[in-house]
Each structure stands twice: as C-alpha cells, then as structure tokens.
Design a protein around this motif. Structure first.
Motif, short mmCIF file in Angstrom:
data_model
loop_
_atom_site.label_atom_id
_atom_site.label_comp_id
_atom_site.label_asym_id
_atom_site.label_seq_id
_atom_site.Cartn_x
_atom_site.Cartn_y
_atom_site.Cartn_z
N ASP A 28 0.84 -1.19 0.00
CA ASP A 28 0.00 0.00 0.00
C ASP A 28 0.88 1.24 0.00
O ASP A 28 1.96 1.25 0.56
CB ASP A 28 -0.90 0.02 1.23
CG ASP A 28 -1.94 -1.09 1.19
OD1 ASP A 28 -2.33 -1.48 0.08
OD2 ASP A 28 -2.35 -1.53 2.26
N ALA A 29 0.37 2.29 -0.62
CA ALA A 29 1.11 3.55 -0.64
C ALA A 29 0.11 4.70 -0.54
O ALA A 29 -1.00 4.62 -1.04
CB ALA A 29 1.93 3.68 -1.91
N ASP A 31 -1.23 8.59 -1.32
CA ASP A 31 -1.26 9.38 -2.55
C ASP A 31 0.01 10.23 -2.67
O ASP A 31 0.53 10.43 -3.77
CB ASP A 31 -2.49 10.28 -2.58
CG ASP A 31 -3.78 9.49 -2.75
OD1 ASP A 31 -3.71 8.37 -3.32
OD2 ASP A 31 -4.83 9.99 -2.33
N ARG A 34 2.81 7.97 -3.95
CA ARG A 34 2.64 7.70 -5.38
C ARG A 34 3.07 8.89 -6.22
O ARG A 34 3.72 8.74 -7.25
CB ARG A 34 1.19 7.34 -5.67
CG ARG A 34 0.82 5.97 -5.17
CD ARG A 34 -0.57 5.58 -5.66
NE ARG A 34 -0.89 4.28 -5.12
CZ ARG A 34 -1.90 4.05 -4.29
NH1 ARG A 34 -2.70 5.03 -3.94
NH2 ARG A 34 -2.11 2.85 -3.84
N GLN A 35 2.71 10.08 -5.79
CA GLN A 35 3.09 11.29 -6.52
C GLN A 35 4.60 11.49 -6.49
O GLN A 35 5.19 11.88 -7.49
CB GLN A 35 2.38 12.52 -5.94
CG GLN A 35 2.57 13.76 -6.78
CD GLN A 35 2.03 13.61 -8.19
OE1 GLN A 35 0.92 13.12 -8.38
NE2 GLN A 35 2.81 14.01 -9.16
N VAL A 37 6.90 9.16 -6.37
CA VAL A 37 7.50 8.22 -7.31
C VAL A 37 7.32 8.72 -8.74
O VAL A 37 8.25 8.69 -9.54
CB VAL A 37 6.89 6.81 -7.13
CG1 VAL A 37 7.33 5.88 -8.25
CG2 VAL A 37 7.29 6.23 -5.79
N GLN A 38 6.13 9.21 -9.06
CA GLN A 38 5.89 9.73 -10.40
C GLN A 38 6.80 10.93 -10.72
O GLN A 38 7.28 11.08 -11.83
CB GLN A 38 4.43 10.14 -10.57
CG GLN A 38 3.47 8.97 -10.62
CD GLN A 38 3.70 8.10 -11.85
OE1 GLN A 38 3.97 8.60 -12.93
NE2 GLN A 38 3.60 6.81 -11.67
#
Length: 50
Positions: A28-29, A31, A34-35, A37-38
């Motif tokens: 799980d991550a 938000d 996730r941002q 990493v992007q």
C-alpha cells in the motif's frame, strides 16, 4: 557437505527474488508517496552502452 550447501544457496538465490517481486506489487502507498514516485522517475541516456 559442499554440494548440499551449493544446492541450498542456488535455491535461495532463485527463490528469494521471485518472492520479493510478487510481494512488492501489493504494498500500500499513500497518494503523496505515489506522486513522489511519479515525480522522481528519471530515464537517463548519457551513459554509453559500450
């Protein structure tokens, strides 16, 4: 004894990465993570392949 240890090391070397890659798909991550990493993915083309 040496062939047994060699066989055990070979099995561990093959099995451990397979297990890790399956588990990493389900982490799980947030938000925000996730941002991050992007935003930090970088494809570099300066290194020579030779």
């Amino acid at each position: 004894m040496k062939p047994l240890m060699t066989a055990a090391a070979t099995v561990l070397a093959i099995a451990a990465p397979l297990h890790a890659s399956e588990e990493s798909k389900t982490w799980d991550a947030s938000d925000q993570a996730r941002q991050f990493v992007q935003d930090t993915i970088l494809l570099g083309m300066l290194a020579s392949p030779y």
